[in-house]
Design a protein around this motif. Structure first.
Motif, PDB file in Angstrom:
ATOM      1  N   UNK A 160     -12.383  -7.125   8.187  1.00  0.00           N
ATOM      2  CA  UNK A 160     -11.324  -6.310   7.591  1.00  0.00           C
ATOM      3  C   UNK A 160     -10.894  -5.211   8.556  1.00  0.00           C
ATOM      4  N   UNK A 161      -9.605  -4.981   8.585  1.00  0.00           N
ATOM      5  CA  UNK A 161      -9.025  -3.914   9.387  1.00  0.00           C
ATOM      6  C   UNK A 161      -8.200  -3.036   8.462  1.00  0.00           C
ATOM      7  N   UNK A 162      -8.430  -1.719   8.513  1.00  0.00           N
ATOM      8  CA  UNK A 162      -7.765  -0.790   7.600  1.00  0.00           C
ATOM      9  C   UNK A 162      -6.812   0.129   8.356  1.00  0.00           C
ATOM     10  N   UNK A 163      -5.687   0.435   7.720  1.00  0.00           N
ATOM     11  CA  UNK A 163      -4.702   1.354   8.287  1.00  0.00           C
ATOM     12  C   UNK A 163      -4.109   2.177   7.157  1.00  0.00           C
ATOM     13  N   UNK A 164      -4.135   3.485   7.290  1.00  0.00           N
ATOM     14  CA  UNK A 164      -3.516   4.390   6.315  1.00  0.00           C
ATOM     15  C   UNK A 164      -2.194   4.854   6.903  1.00  0.00           C
ATOM     16  N   UNK A 165      -1.093   4.519   6.232  1.00  0.00           N
ATOM     17  CA  UNK A 165       0.229   4.805   6.811  1.00  0.00           C
ATOM     18  C   UNK A 165       1.274   4.837   5.704  1.00  0.00           C
ATOM     19  N   UNK A 166       2.155   5.838   5.776  1.00  0.00           N
ATOM     20  CA  UNK A 166       3.300   5.934   4.854  1.00  0.00           C
ATOM     21  C   UNK A 166       2.872   5.926   3.392  1.00  0.00           C
ATOM     22  N   UNK A 167       1.752   6.588   3.096  1.00  0.00           N
ATOM     23  CA  UNK A 167       1.284   6.661   1.712  1.00  0.00           C
ATOM     24  C   UNK A 167       0.685   5.368   1.199  1.00  0.00           C
ATOM     25  N   UNK A 168       0.319   4.479   2.135  1.00  0.00           N
ATOM     26  CA  UNK A 168      -0.224   3.181   1.736  1.00  0.00           C
ATOM     27  C   UNK A 168      -1.551   2.908   2.447  1.00  0.00           C
ATOM     28  N   UNK A 169      -2.403   2.162   1.777  1.00  0.00           N
ATOM     29  CA  UNK A 169      -3.617   1.648   2.390  1.00  0.00           C
ATOM     30  C   UNK A 169      -3.360   0.182   2.737  1.00  0.00           C
ATOM     31  N   UNK A 170      -3.313  -0.119   4.020  1.00  0.00           N
ATOM     32  CA  UNK A 170      -2.999  -1.468   4.467  1.00  0.00           C
ATOM     33  C   UNK A 170      -4.278  -2.138   4.966  1.00  0.00           C
ATOM     34  N   UNK A 171      -4.552  -3.330   4.434  1.00  0.00           N
ATOM     35  CA  UNK A 171      -5.771  -4.048   4.771  1.00  0.00           C
ATOM     36  C   UNK A 171      -5.411  -5.414   5.335  1.00  0.00           C
ATOM     37  N   UNK A 172      -6.001  -5.738   6.474  1.00  0.00           N
ATOM     38  CA  UNK A 172      -5.861  -7.078   7.045  1.00  0.00           C
ATOM     39  C   UNK A 172      -7.212  -7.781   6.951  1.00  0.00           C
ATOM     40  N   UNK A 173      -7.208  -8.966   6.339  1.00  0.00           N
ATOM     41  CA  UNK A 173      -8.420  -9.765   6.210  1.00  0.00           C
ATOM     42  C   UNK A 173      -8.320 -10.958   7.167  1.00  0.00           C
ATOM     43  N   UNK A 174      -9.401 -11.233   7.867  1.00  0.00           N
ATOM     44  CA  UNK A 174      -9.515 -12.454   8.652  1.00  0.00           C
ATOM     45  C   UNK A 174     -10.759 -13.179   8.172  1.00  0.00           C
TER      46      UNK A 174
END
Length: 203
Positions: free
Chosen positions: A15-29
Motif C-alpha cells: 500500500x502507498x498512501x498520499x494525503x492531498x487536496x483534503x483526500x486520503x489516496x491509497x494505491x494497492x498492489x
C-alpha cells in the motif's frame, strides 16, 4: 472462505498512501499484480473514487476500470454500448456510494418514476433497470458483493427519480460494513505525505 480470501489479498498488498487536496489516496498492489486506487474524504471518511486495473490475459497491465466516482465500466452487450457516451443528452451511469449504501445515478432520464422498473435477478446475480416505454435498459452487478460471494437481497434495493436522474440505492449488508470499517481503520494507520507517495508496511 471467499470473504477472508479478498480481505487477505488487501491486507497482504503493498500500500502507498498520499494525503492531498483534503483526500486520503491509497494505491494497492496485490501479489497477483492486481492494482486498486481509492480516494477517501479526510473529514467524512467517505469513499470518493475507486479504480481497478487487473493484469491482462498476457500478463501485462490491463486498462483502468472506474468502480466508484465516475463512469462505471461494466461488461455490456452491443445494445448497451451507446448508453455510456460523450453525448451530453444520453444517459450517464455513475456509482457514488455513501457510508451505509451503494448508490448509482443515471442522469438524463426524463421519464416519470412509474415508467421505471428496478429489480434483482438472483439467478444472474445482477440488478436490472428497464423502462416500460423501452427507452432504457441496463444490467449490472455489485462487484463488492461478488468479491466475497454474497447474494443480492431484494429488500435492500430501492430507487427514486428527480431532476431527470434515477437514483438506485442498495443498503450495504453487515458483512460489507464490517469489512469497510476494518479496512478504513488500517488505512488511517498508514503514514501518508502531501509531498509524495510513501510505501507503507502491512501486516
Amino acid at each position: 472462505m471467499a470473504e477472508q480470501s479478498w480481505i487477505d489479498r488487501l491486507k497482504s498488498s503493498k500500500k502507498t498512501a498520499l494525503i492531498q487536496d483534503g483526500k486520503r489516496k491509497i494505491h494497492y498492489l496485490l501479489t497477483d499484480g492486481f492494482e486498486m486506487v481509492e480516494e477517501y474524504d479526510l473529514k467524512t471518511d467517505e469513499l470518493l473514487v475507486r479504480r481497478c486495473r487487473p493484469k491482462s490475459p498476457l500478463g501485462g497491465q490491463g486498462q483502468w476500470q472506474v468502480e466508484v466516482g465516475g463512469l462505471l465500466v461494466v461488461p455490456s452487450t452491443s445494445a448497451e454500448k451507446d448508453v455510456i457516451t460523450e453525448n451530453v443528452s444520453n444517459p450517464v451511469f455513475v456509482r457514488k456510494d455513501t457510508k451505509n449504501s451503494f448508490q448509482w445515478r443515471i442522469r438524463n432520464l426524463p421519464y416519470p418514476k412509474d415508467v421505471y422498473s428496478v429489480s434483482v435477478e438472483t439467478s444472474e446475480g445482477c440488478i436490472i433497470i428497464k423502462t416500460s416505454n423501452k427507452k432504457y435498459y441496463k444490467k449490472f452487478t455489485i462487484v463488492d458483493l461478488e468479491r466475497i460471494q454474497l447474494p443480492l437481497d431484494r429488500s435492500a434495493l430501492s430507487f427514486t427519480h428527480a431532476n431527470n436522474t434515477l437514483m438506485i440505492n442498495y443498503n450495504k449488508p453487515a458483512e460489507i460494513l464490517t469489512r469497510e470499517q476494518e479496512l478504513l481503520k488500517e488505512l488511517k494507520e498508514l503514514k501518508g505525505t502531501s509531498d509524495g507517495d510513501v510505501d507503507c508496511k502491512t501486516q
